[in-house]
Design a protein around this motif. Sequence first.
Motif, PDB file in Angstrom:
ATOM      1  N   LEU A   1       0.821  -1.215   0.000  1.00  0.00           N
ATOM      2  CA  LEU A   1       0.000   0.000   0.000  1.00  0.00           C
ATOM      3  C   LEU A   1       0.852   1.260   0.000  1.00  0.00           C
ATOM      4  O   LEU A   1       0.514   2.252  -0.658  1.00  0.00           O
ATOM      5  CB  LEU A   1      -0.941  -0.009   1.210  1.00  0.00           C
ATOM      6  CG  LEU A   1      -2.158  -0.935   1.103  1.00  0.00           C
ATOM      7  CD1 LEU A   1      -2.974  -0.911   2.401  1.00  0.00           C
ATOM      8  CD2 LEU A   1      -3.043  -0.562  -0.083  1.00  0.00           C
TER       9      LEU A   1
ATOM     10  N   ARG B   1       0.488   4.016  -2.803  1.00  0.00           N
ATOM     11  CA  ARG B   1       0.173   5.406  -2.446  1.00  0.00           C
ATOM     12  C   ARG B   1       1.231   6.361  -2.964  1.00  0.00           C
ATOM     13  O   ARG B   1       0.916   7.491  -3.370  1.00  0.00           O
ATOM     14  CB  ARG B   1       0.022   5.549  -0.927  1.00  0.00           C
ATOM     15  CG  ARG B   1      -0.348   6.965  -0.518  1.00  0.00           C
ATOM     16  CD  ARG B   1      -0.737   7.086   0.937  1.00  0.00           C
ATOM     17  NE  ARG B   1      -0.879   8.480   1.306  1.00  0.00           N
ATOM     18  CZ  ARG B   1      -2.005   9.181   1.242  1.00  0.00           C
ATOM     19  NH1 ARG B   1      -3.109   8.574   0.813  1.00  0.00           N
ATOM     20  NH2 ARG B   1      -2.048  10.436   1.579  1.00  0.00           N
TER      21      ARG B   1
ATOM     22  N   VAL C   1      -4.903   5.149  -2.725  1.00  0.00           N
ATOM     23  CA  VAL C   1      -4.846   4.617  -1.363  1.00  0.00           C
ATOM     24  C   VAL C   1      -5.186   5.697  -0.348  1.00  0.00           C
ATOM     25  O   VAL C   1      -4.303   6.370   0.166  1.00  0.00           O
ATOM     26  CB  VAL C   1      -3.438   4.047  -1.057  1.00  0.00           C
ATOM     27  CG1 VAL C   1      -3.411   3.404   0.329  1.00  0.00           C
ATOM     28  CG2 VAL C   1      -3.012   3.053  -2.120  1.00  0.00           C
TER      29      VAL C   1
ATOM     30  N   TYR D   1      -5.809   1.308   4.948  1.00  0.00           N
ATOM     31  CA  TYR D   1      -5.042   0.294   5.658  1.00  0.00           C
ATOM     32  C   TYR D   1      -5.813  -0.218   6.879  1.00  0.00           C
ATOM     33  O   TYR D   1      -5.929  -1.431   7.085  1.00  0.00           O
ATOM     34  CB  TYR D   1      -3.679   0.834   6.076  1.00  0.00           C
ATOM     35  CG  TYR D   1      -2.746  -0.219   6.617  1.00  0.00           C
ATOM     36  CD1 TYR D   1      -2.480  -1.381   5.916  1.00  0.00           C
ATOM     37  CD2 TYR D   1      -2.114  -0.052   7.848  1.00  0.00           C
ATOM     38  CE1 TYR D   1      -1.612  -2.351   6.406  1.00  0.00           C
ATOM     39  CE2 TYR D   1      -1.237  -1.010   8.346  1.00  0.00           C
ATOM     40  CZ  TYR D   1      -0.996  -2.148   7.624  1.00  0.00           C
ATOM     41  OH  TYR D   1      -0.138  -3.096   8.128  1.00  0.00           O
TER      42      TYR D   1
ATOM     43  N   THR E   1      -7.856  -2.662  -4.667  1.00  0.00           N
ATOM     44  CA  THR E   1      -6.576  -2.015  -4.351  1.00  0.00           C
ATOM     45  C   THR E   1      -5.812  -2.822  -3.310  1.00  0.00           C
ATOM     46  O   THR E   1      -4.606  -3.063  -3.446  1.00  0.00           O
ATOM     47  CB  THR E   1      -6.806  -0.589  -3.819  1.00  0.00           C
ATOM     48  OG1 THR E   1      -7.532   0.161  -4.794  1.00  0.00           O
ATOM     49  CG2 THR E   1      -5.483   0.106  -3.560  1.00  0.00           C
TER      50      THR E   1
END
Lengths: 214, 214
Positions: free
Chosen positions: A179, A183, A190, A195, B170
């Motif tokens: 991630l 990002r 993201v 998260y 994602t």
Amino acid sequence: MDSNDSPPRRLTRAETKARTRTLLLDAAAQEFARKGFAGASVDDIAERAGFSVGALYSNFAKKEDLFLELLAGRSGHQLAEAAQIVADQDSSVQERRQALGRLLVAAADKDVDLAPLQAEFWLYAVRRPEIQEQLSSQFRTTRDTLAESLAAWARDRGRPGDLPLDALSTVVLALFQGLVQLRRTDPALVPESLYGTALGWLLTGITALTEESS
Amino acid sequence: MDSNDSPPRRLTRAETKARTRTLLLDAAAQEFARKGFAGASVDDIAERAGFSVGALYSNFAKKEDLFLELLAGRSGHQLAEAAQIVADQDSSVQERRQALGRLLVAAADKDVDLAPLQAEFWLYAVRRPEIQEQLSSQFRTTRDTLAESLAAWARDRGRPGDLPLDALSTVVLALFQGLVQLRRTDPALVPESLYGTALGWLLTGITALTEESS
DNA sequence: GTCTATAAGACGATAGAC
DNA sequence: GTCTATCGTCTTATAGAC
């Protein structure tokens, strides 16, 4: 032995040397992150640190030594922090997720050099088998710290024993790194909350499936 | 127009040139993956392809052009494949997970140059904002393909509408990339079954939580 | 279109003054 | 311990023969 502890003294010779080393390492970290190991020049590193190449080579034998010392010393501290957040029993589940989201954003956005430098470490290790073990032992350490935190979380929820902690913590670690990289490429991909949300899915799912099979 | 379709002809001039370009690109991909963009030399690339530097520069103006053409052309095909596996309605859930595990292992183990080359792409893009959009549009495409597959999966399970598909895909993408990198560093850290298992946790969790909040 | 040869420069690393 | 100056090597990119 030059035992000089009196306060108003400037700096010991050993101290100035140590300071020079640190400054050179800091500069090297930035240059390696911005241009890569092969792309960064010792000249630029020395200049950024405020020294000349000669001073650099009096502290490090080869350019590679700078990189290896960074690789050995600066790693995974941000994920140890993540583990503590997960383990912090005083905060609510929602608070933990928000904190983790912020941590991800900080890792991706604030310290702009961190993720590229770690990618550079990874590439370096992948290309040299003799270094690979060094990096994988760091990953294992991070995963184990993470596993402890997740065990604490499981105890909190009253379901202590039967969670596959190694697998889960590896997944959490991989997800974090993936991630951060996404990002960095495109922040819109993201959002900060993702998260924490994903962790919620994982923990809910693993709890359900572990119960089910017992 | 030189309309020559008769079979026993050797090769058109345009065809040989195209073949040269392809061979050079293949060689460049290997060299960039093994030594990085800055570390790879045009000499080694030409030699690996079986040509001289002159031939290389007659097909590509700069070393960077080779890299950019690879970046534009070779990406994310393996994850499109993953998406198809998820979408394949004829196979059981367990079969899909095994297939995904194999795919991860293949991406991490078999094509040894793929992951390093993609890391090199990522670093390159992170360091040059003007390229960043190109990479992130590729990520979006992959994510969207993945989202379609996951939508099909959701339809299969009879819960069509209310899944946060963008977020989920994602996460799936990030997890895949993170696990590939971890496995490349240490295969023992990421067993073949882990990706499928983790997907199971995610999908179970997201289903439970999405139901709950409706 | 592909070759060999070479130009022009950047690089890592070293030597010697201070 | 840090500086300046320099060495030799390797690099990208070009020029001209074929």
